[in-house]
Design a protein around this motif. Structure first.
Motif, PDB file in Angstrom:
ATOM      1  N   ALA A  13       0.789  -1.205  -0.009  1.00 18.50           N
ATOM      2  CA  ALA A  13       0.238  -0.178  -0.370  1.00 18.50           C
ATOM      3  C   ALA A  13       1.022   0.874   0.234  1.00 18.50           C
ATOM      4  O   ALA A  13       0.233   2.277  -1.462  1.00 18.50           O
ATOM      5  CB  ALA A  13      -1.052  -0.152   1.404  1.00 18.50           C
ATOM      6  N   ASP A  25      -6.921   0.779   0.974  1.00 18.18           N
ATOM      7  CA  ASP A  25      -5.875  -0.338   1.030  1.00 18.18           C
ATOM      8  C   ASP A  25      -5.380  -0.067   2.778  1.00 18.18           C
ATOM      9  O   ASP A  25      -5.179  -1.497   2.868  1.00 18.18           O
ATOM     10  CB  ASP A  25      -4.089   0.665   0.767  1.00 18.18           C
ATOM     11  N   ARG A  31       1.942   1.457  -3.106  1.00 18.25           N
ATOM     12  CA  ARG A  31       1.046   2.099  -4.722  1.00 18.25           C
ATOM     13  C   ARG A  31       1.100   3.424  -4.405  1.00 18.25           C
ATOM     14  O   ARG A  31       0.846   4.314  -5.059  1.00 18.25           O
ATOM     15  CB  ARG A  31       0.355   0.773  -4.514  1.00 18.25           C
ATOM     16  N   GLU A  32       1.070   4.085  -3.234  1.00 19.61           N
ATOM     17  CA  GLU A  32       0.744   5.032  -3.200  1.00 19.61           C
ATOM     18  C   GLU A  32       1.551   6.797  -3.676  1.00 19.61           C
ATOM     19  O   GLU A  32       1.154   7.526  -4.388  1.00 19.61           O
ATOM     20  CB  GLU A  32       0.143   5.250  -1.772  1.00 19.61           C
ATOM     21  N   LEU A  39      -7.882   5.970  -1.777  1.00 24.75           N
ATOM     22  CA  LEU A  39      -6.610   4.790  -2.518  1.00 24.75           C
ATOM     23  C   LEU A  39      -6.339   4.554  -0.828  1.00 24.75           C
ATOM     24  O   LEU A  39      -6.403   2.978  -0.346  1.00 24.75           O
ATOM     25  CB  LEU A  39      -5.722   5.784  -3.004  1.00 24.75           C
ATOM     26  N   ALA A  59       1.003  -0.252 -10.988  1.00 23.08           N
ATOM     27  CA  ALA A  59       0.281   0.195  -9.130  1.00 23.08           C
ATOM     28  C   ALA A  59      -1.045  -0.992  -8.774  1.00 23.08           C
ATOM     29  O   ALA A  59      -1.228  -0.595  -7.738  1.00 23.08           O
ATOM     30  CB  ALA A  59       0.030   1.239  -9.660  1.00 23.08           C
ATOM     31  N   THR A  60      -1.347  -1.579  -9.600  1.00 23.82           N
ATOM     32  CA  THR A  60      -2.432  -2.576  -9.026  1.00 23.82           C
ATOM     33  C   THR A  60      -1.770  -4.393  -8.971  1.00 23.82           C
ATOM     34  O   THR A  60      -1.309  -4.244  -7.803  1.00 23.82           O
ATOM     35  CB  THR A  60      -3.628  -2.613 -10.060  1.00 23.82           C
ATOM     36  N   MET A  95      -9.865  -0.515  -4.161  1.00 17.38           N
ATOM     37  CA  MET A  95      -8.433   0.519  -4.942  1.00 17.38           C
ATOM     38  C   MET A  95      -7.556   0.147  -6.218  1.00 17.38           C
ATOM     39  O   MET A  95      -7.079   1.021  -6.392  1.00 17.38           O
ATOM     40  CB  MET A  95      -7.404  -0.681  -4.232  1.00 17.38           C
ATOM     41  N   ALA A  96      -8.552  -0.957  -7.038  1.00 17.60           N
ATOM     42  CA  ALA A  96      -7.995  -0.974  -8.263  1.00 17.60           C
ATOM     43  C   ALA A  96      -8.812   0.068  -9.157  1.00 17.60           C
ATOM     44  O   ALA A  96      -8.485   0.817 -10.289  1.00 17.60           O
ATOM     45  CB  ALA A  96      -8.159  -2.159  -9.045  1.00 17.60           C
ATOM     46  N   LEU A 140      -5.428   7.666 -12.225  1.00 19.23           N
ATOM     47  CA  LEU A 140      -4.368   7.689 -13.392  1.00 19.23           C
ATOM     48  C   LEU A 140      -5.631   8.490 -14.662  1.00 19.23           C
ATOM     49  O   LEU A 140      -5.226   8.921 -15.173  1.00 19.23           O
ATOM     50  CB  LEU A 140      -3.696   6.533 -13.726  1.00 19.23           C
ATOM     51  N   LEU A 171      -5.955   9.930  -3.638  1.00 16.97           N
ATOM     52  CA  LEU A 171      -5.093   9.635  -2.865  1.00 16.97           C
ATOM     53  C   LEU A 171      -5.832   9.228  -1.443  1.00 16.97           C
ATOM     54  O   LEU A 171      -5.309   8.019  -0.865  1.00 16.97           O
ATOM     55  CB  LEU A 171      -3.596  10.541  -2.614  1.00 16.97           C
ATOM     56  N   THR A 184      -7.216   3.727  -7.820  1.00 16.09           N
ATOM     57  CA  THR A 184      -5.495   3.947  -9.277  1.00 16.09           C
ATOM     58  C   THR A 184      -6.340   4.015 -10.440  1.00 16.09           C
ATOM     59  O   THR A 184      -5.400   5.616 -10.697  1.00 16.09           O
ATOM     60  CB  THR A 184      -5.098   2.537  -9.240  1.00 16.09           C
ATOM     61  N   ASP A 227       1.221  -6.186  -6.531  1.00 15.14           N
ATOM     62  CA  ASP A 227       0.634  -7.467  -5.456  1.00 15.14           C
ATOM     63  C   ASP A 227       1.508  -8.394  -5.423  1.00 15.14           C
ATOM     64  O   ASP A 227       1.628  -9.056  -4.536  1.00 15.14           O
ATOM     65  CB  ASP A 227      -0.731  -7.024  -6.213  1.00 15.14           C
ATOM     66  N   VAL A 257       1.340   5.903  -7.495  1.00 11.22           N
ATOM     67  CA  VAL A 257       0.443   6.192  -8.120  1.00 11.22           C
ATOM     68  C   VAL A 257       0.331   8.149  -7.748  1.00 11.22           C
ATOM     69  O   VAL A 257       0.356   9.353  -8.866  1.00 11.22           O
ATOM     70  CB  VAL A 257      -1.012   5.555  -7.481  1.00 11.22           C
ATOM     71  N   ALA A 258       1.113   8.575  -6.440  1.00 10.00           N
ATOM     72  CA  ALA A 258       1.226   9.750  -6.542  1.00 10.00           C
ATOM     73  C   ALA A 258       1.979  10.621  -7.771  1.00 10.00           C
ATOM     74  O   ALA A 258       2.112  11.926  -8.324  1.00 10.00           O
ATOM     75  CB  ALA A 258       1.301  10.294  -5.282  1.00 10.00           C
TER      76      ALA A 258
END
Ligand code: ATP
Ligand code: ATP
Ligand code: MG
Ligand code: MG
Lengths: 593, 632
Positions: free
Chosen positions: A91, B238, A94-95, B234, A121-122, B207-208, B215, B231, B211, A126, A98-99
């Motif tokens: 997590a 998470d 991921r954050e 997200l 990211a997904t 989450m997916a 994007l 965010l 995301t 994982d 993405v950010a």
């Protein structure tokens, strides 16, 4: 590919604690493994040789039982925290990914790497779960149990220890070699997986189009092809990884067998007693077990490592820096673009080229120009979403001499520069964009509409009362649409606004911007897809905005819309390299109707 | 095995069964994998037993000769274990990956044959998860779910028999411990996962989706000040995931502790039962070593079972999401496994981004209307008494008659939301007519297969998709054999010559998914070029000049007077008055969805004194353009 990348510990706090905990449990496990082997041998040997009966060994068996119980507890504790840290660390990464990808901006996201971020990211990250849960503990056991057990074997029987010590270095050697060999594969696999993900998504998004053209069946071949490419890339990694696993396994089994046979013959020769022999026999596989497990979980973890690697590369891509100064109040600030050029990526054009624009508070300015001239790009530059290739964007307090201020702002580091809300001009690059955006409402040329209710689409994440929604709807003609919908605001729309007609979608997008109640309203072709009535409503709304003293920036092709601007600025593109100054005047004064 | 999933899997309509059927796994390969896996792990058990015997026997200092056979078999078993495991892993992963590829194709085919509208209700991230991770999860069911169960069951029985042969009560004890590790532990972990999974399924989807939302709409969200908020979403999704896995962690830890406990218990039981038996002389001392040390290896196969149970559960939930998608799209399965397009078998067409494999006889054949009925005018589209609308909603348009054919162009104008796009979808045969009929080349268009209908009448909607492939391949979406020369000429005709010249890669430039790398007007013109390059003799175009610059009038005139279309029949929907003089007929729709007026543009405007007499009509027609009057 490092087995334990320090960047992972640096980026993911959850990973740090977990590694510490696992290391501690690893040391404990090593002690337990050794104790279990020694105790087992101590029980078995006298019984096998017939020198002891149950009563003699019963206390040792009890000790053994205690060791077994503690081992079970340790395993439980390891598992208890492994998944949790894996999810947390994933997590965290991921954050950040993405950010950062968002900070890299729309143009970067439209690029090949940008498109792959979604999958990375997904699903990509994982894959860190098996890395954390299976691989990492074994890696740490390899540095605790392996040397510990080996040391004990050395104490018991130096010949067996020498046999093991001779083969052990081969294991890391092989692993390094294999790591090298599979590295390219794992990276390629990640890339192929990302391509598979986004291309299938792309095909599904285009399915209605394919169906209208009667071509929906062909791409099945493409899906098959992508799947096969994925399989080939994966099998490429797996073949090497499994081969490596096999070699490791053979190596370890053979050396265990070698130890066993050696011990056996020395037992026959009488140079070794059975208890020692049994202890060595039980311990020898334990020396290799973590190493073998590392090999066995290698491929599962390789995906996670490759994904983390990609994540780090992405995080190390420098994002355009953001300023920190608060934006001045746009009610008293003119936005000035001077000689702005943007080079279109992979194209030989500047679009826009040498754009000059002044957006004074309370005025309505329209950008006109041919398709591809760079109008939408100019908007992105003005909003600070895209740094210009050349030229400057400055925020100049209204009433000051713009040219002088703009020139000063070109030297942002000049000491004693007043700058800021009450001072002089401020370069947009120095401004914290969030403070600018708080004063802006923007309708892009193709707004994104997500599945959800109409209320969600218009409120766009804000908490907006029905009254404000109603007002915005009235200003765009959405109210008439709502009147015809039995569920009103709770009507559900699909991805991209499916379920509504084009004109209705456009009204939704416009309402969304008007709900924001911002000083600067930027509308990219607001009357596209609208009928005469809709256009009239929008024109009225524009007039109302102007009357309220709002600043409006329009992108427009239709004359009716251009006519309501105070100033019309024509945007032109220009082939890159040919740096001819535009000789036609690019600003023409329009008269407000 | 975990009782619940195992029981449910037996039901015919279980989603996992349905999805696994779509994997089309090669049973022989699976069998090979099970055999290799069993033999491989069997070697490990054998290895443990033989080396224990070897050491114990050696301690009795027998002649060396007795030991050599054992020494050789230790080495042989060591090698066969490695090699067989390698074979098993390679074969089983190959099976899984093939299954995933096949499932993905079948999924695509079913969705393609069904209603694509089912997809738009899903957020893009959710869709990505379903065609990606979920498909893989179902594919994994064989390798990670079923295979370990098969191997563990065979091996468990084998080791129990082996140990039982020496000492029956020790065999029984081993069996109990194996059940503890192989049934109770998986049951716990499945329980743990079920709890976590139901909680985390929603979080994972969120989450997916979040995301992808972040994007896809990066710029828009940033300016709206929502990046931080999203965010936060997200992070929350998470955190939910982490909470769910935390909740699952306790039972999972129990399950993880059970394995070493079971191994230890097996060893202890062997000791407790074996030592007295040895003392009593019922068990040879050497055999005691075998009885005690064999269990250590026997648990290797069983140790995979908790993970296998979890995999079965995950696969089942993934399968449920996939079958939901299939059911929503309603693509009918056919016995052959391939999709049946509405109305019968169509012809396959090339894919964007792939070298064209076109099964159509020839380019010339593709250009005509296809097999039109004898006597019927090829290349015409006739609608009679047509009413159209969306399923489950009141019809939007009624009583429309319309004829287009070679050299005839019709423009449709009318207020927003009145049903113009719906009309075009009906004319193209994508939507069934509510009443009346549409004939293309003489046949009811909705009864034709999609590909046959598209060869007679081609529709380009405003939201038509631009694929993430090259410019040329995007143009080939309409017709697979478009040559680069044709493509360049058509791009020139729609006003993209200068743009094309500025592209260093020319026709090979990648446009980016959903046209993210081109401007709005460029996208529109590319879509127009794609439509013009298509094979159909009748073109339906929805708002072809929206987002197009001052050149829009030229484009519209070219479409309506036939100079751009090569004299094909055209139906255009537009909100703009420019270029309408060139239409053979303009149809004005009113708010109620019926035809208010029809005729030539000049007549409707009332310029021509012999034209429309009704001044109301003239006023209505004029009012459609009031704001734009300066344009004309
Ligand atoms: N996919 C859909 N499912 C259900 N209803 C729909 C769908 N698409 C559109 N509608 C509804 O059908 C009606 C007609 O829509 P249509 O898109 O045909 O209008 P239009 O005349 O093309 O309008 P515009 O000029 O705004 O594009 C509208 O009320 C709309 O809300
Ligand atoms: N991500 C990108 N990658 C490469 N080129 C791009 C990208 N985005 C835009 N361009 C190019 O930059 C140029 C300017 O695009 P922009 O969208 O600003 O045009 P515009 O003036 O808004 O045109 P329109 O009237 O068609 O909307 C176009 O030639 C376009 O192809
Ligand atoms: Mg634009
Ligand atoms: Mg429409």
């Amino acid at each position: 590919m490092k087995p334990l990348d320090p960047r992972l510990l640096h980026r993911a706090r959850a990973a740090r604690l977990y590694v510490l905990l696992t290391a501690g449990l690893g040391i404990l496990t090593a002690a337990l493994v050794i104790a279990q082997a020694l105790l087992l041998a101590a029980v078995l040997a006298p019984v096998v040789t017939g020198t002891a009966r149950w009563d003699d060994v019963a206390p040792t068996v009890a000790l053994l039982a205690a060791v077994v119980a503690v081992r079970a507890l340790v395993s439980g504790a390891q598992e208890r925290f492994a998944h949790r840290s894996a999810t947390r660390a994933t997590a965290e990464l991921r954050e950040q990914v993405v950010a950062h990808a968002v900070a890299l901006g729309p143009r970067w996201l439209a690029r090949e790497e940008g498109v792959g971020v979604a999958t990375l990211a997904t699903r990509g990250l994982d894959a860190l779960e098996p890395y954390f849960v299976r691989y990492l503990p074994q890696l740490l056991l390899a540095v605790t149990v392996t040397p510990g057990a080996l040391a004990v074997v050395l104490g018991l029987d130096w010949v067996a220890a020498a046999t093991i010590a001779a083969t052990i270095p081969l294991v890391p050697l092989f692993m390094v070699l294999i790591g090298r060999l599979t590295q390219g594969y794992a990276e390629r696999r990640m890339t192929v997986m990302a391509r598979l993900g986004h291309q299938v998504l792309d095909l599904l998004a285009g399915l209605p189009t394919l169906q209208t053209l009667g071509r929906e069946r062909g791409p099945a071949a493409r899906v098959r092809e992508l799947g096969d490419a994925h399989r080939v890339a994966t099998m490429g990694t797996l073949r090497v990884a499994f081969l490596s696993g096999m070699v490791l396994e053979l190596l370890t089994t053979l050396s265990v067998a070698l130890v066993a046979v050696g011990v056996g013959f020395r037992l026959v020769g009488g140079t070794l007693d059975l208890q020692t022999g049994l202890a060595v026999l039980v311990l020898a596989p334990e020396v290799y077990l973590p190493l073998r497990q590392v090999g066995a979980h290698f491929h599962a973890s390789a995906d996670g490592v490759a994904a983390a690697e990609q994540a780090f590369t992405l995080l190390e891509t420098p994002a355009p820096g953001h300023g920190t100064r608060p934006a001045p109040d746009l009610r008293r600030t003119t936005v000035v673009l001077r000689d702005v050029c943007v080079a279109a990526p992979d194209r030989d054009v500047l679009a826009p080229a040498h754009l000059d624009l002044e957006l004074a508070p309370g005025t309505t300015v329209a950008l006109a120009g041919a398709n591809g001239a760079g109008k939408s790009t100019a908007v992105s530059v003005l909003l600070g979403l895209l740094p210009p290739t050349d030229g400057t964007v400055t925020l100049v307090p209204a009433g000051t001499s713009e040219a002088a201020e703009a020139a000063e702002a070109d030297r942002p580091d000049a000491p004693g520069e007043p700058g800021g809300p009450d001072g002089g001009a401020l370069a947009l690059a120095d401004v914290d964009p969030a403070t600018l955006w708080a004063q802006v409402a923007w309708v892009p040329q193709r707004p994104v509409l997500e599945p959800g209710t109409l209320r969600d689409a218009v409120a766009h994440g804000r908490t907006v009362g029905d009254e404000a929604l109603g007002r915005a709807a009235q200003a765009t003609g959405l109210d008439a649409v709502l009147a015809g919908l039995p569920q009103g605001w709770d009507t559900r729309i699909g991805q991209g606004g499916v379920g509504l007609s084009l004109g209705q979608r456009q009204r939704v997008a416009l309402s969304r911007a008007l709900v924001a109640d911002a000083q600067l309203v930027v509308l990219d072709e607001p009357t596209a897809h609208l009928d005469a009535d809709g256009e009239a409503v929008v024109l009225r709304t524009l007039a109302a905005l102007a009357a309220q003293g709002r600043t409006v920036l329009l992108v427009a092709h239709r004359p009716a819309l251009l006519a309501c601007a105070d100033t019309v600025v024509t945007v032109v593109a220009e082939p890159r390299g040919l740096d001819a100054a535009p000789d036609a005047p690019t600003v023409s004064e329009g008269v407000r109707p | 095995m975990s009782p619940r999933p195992a029981r449910d899997v037996l039901r015919r309509d279980d989603p996992l069964r349905r999805a696994v059927a779509l994997l089309e796994v090669d049973r022989r390969r699976v069998l090979l994998a099970v055999l290799a896996g069993t033999a491989g792990l069997g070697s490990a058990v054998g290895l443990a037993a033989v080396s224990a015997w070897l050491i114990a026997r050696a301690s009795q200092m027998p002649p060396v000769m007795y030991l050599t056979i054992a020494a050789v078999s230790v080495r042989a078993l060591g090698i066969s274990r490695g090699v067989l495991r390698y074979v098993e892993r390679l074969v089983s992963h190959d099976v899984a990956l093939r299954g995933m590829a096949t499932l993905r194709v079948r999924l695509y085919e079913r969705l393609a044959a069904g209603d694509a509208g089912a997809l738009v209700a899903l957020r893009r991230g959710d869709l990505l998860a379903r065609v990606g991770a979920d498909v893989d999860s179902v594919g994994d069911v064989v390798v990670r779910g079923l295979l370990p169960v098969g191997v563990a069951a065979t091996l468990g029985v084998g080791s129990v028999v082996l140990v039982g042969a020496f000492l029956p009560e020790a065999g029984l004890a081993l069996a109990l411990c194996l059940l503890l590790a192989g049934v109770v532990a998986p049951w716990w972990s499945v329980r743990a996962t079920r709890e976590a999974e139901t909680r985390s399924a929603q979080a994972r989807a969120d989450m997916a989706a979040t995301t992808l939302t972040l994007l896809d709409g990066a710029g828009e969200l940033a300016v709206a000040g929502r990046t931080g908020q999203m965010l936060g979403h997200l992070r929350r999704a998470d955190r939910d995931l982490a909470d769910a896995s935390d909740r699952a962690a306790r039972p999972a830890a129990v399950s993880a502790a059970l394995l070493p406990l079971a191994i230890g218990l097996a060893v202890l039981a062997a000791l407790v039962l074996g030592i007295p038996a040895t003392t009593a002389g019922r068990l040879a001392p050497v055999e005691l070593a075998v009885v005690v040390l064999t269990p250590l290896a026997a648990f290797e196969a069983v140790s995979m079972l908790p993970a296998a149970g979890v995999q079965l559960l995950r696969s089942r939930q993934a399968a449920r999401r996939i079958t939901e998608l299939l059911d929503a799209a309603g693509g009918e399965p056919s016995p052959a496994g391939g999709p049946v397009p509405r109305g019968g078998r169509g012809q396959a067409a090339g894919a964007p981004g792939t070298p064209e494999v076109d099964e159509r006889p020839a380019a010339d054949g593709a250009r005509d209307a296809g097999p039109a009925r004898p006597g019927a005018a090829a290349g015409t589209l006739v609608a009679r008494g047509l009413a159209c609308g969306w399923p489950g909603r009141a019809p939007v348009l009624r009583d429309l008659d319309l004829t287009v054919g070679p050299g005839r162009s019709v423009a449709i104008v009318g207020p927003s939301g009145v049903g113009k796009t719906t009309l075009l979808l009906t004319l193209a045969g994508v939507l069934p007519p509510v009443a009346g009929e549409v004939r293309a080349g003489g046949d009811p268009v909705h009864a034709l297969t999609r590909s046959a209908a598209a060869r007679r009448v081609a529709l380009t909607t405003e939201d038509a998709h631009v694929f993430d492939t090259t410019l040329l391949e995007n143009l080939r979406v309409g017709r697979g054999d478009v040559t680069p020369e044709e493509a360049a000429a058509t791009l020139d005709a729609v006003g993209l010559r200068a743009w094309l010249d500025a592209l260093p890669d020319g026709l090979e430039t990648v446009l980016g998914a959903d046209a993210t790398r081109v401007s709005g007007g460029e996208r529109r013109r590319v879509l127009l070029a794609r439509a013009l390059l298509g094979p159909a003799p009748v073109l339906l175009l929805d708002e072809p000049t929206e987002h197009v610059d001052a050149g829009a009038a030229r484009v519209m005139t070219g479409l309506l007077d036939g100079s751009l279309t090569g004299g094909r029949g055209v139906v255009v929907v537009t909100h703009r008055v420019t270029g309408l003089e060139a239409a053979d007929e303009v149809i004005l729709l009113d708010r109620t969805g019926s035809v208010r007026a029809r005729g030539r543009h000049r007549d409707l405007l009332g310029v021509d004194p012999d034209g429309v007499e009704d001044s109301d009509v003239r006023a209505a027609y004029r009012s459609a353009w009031t704001a734009q009057e300066q344009e004309s």
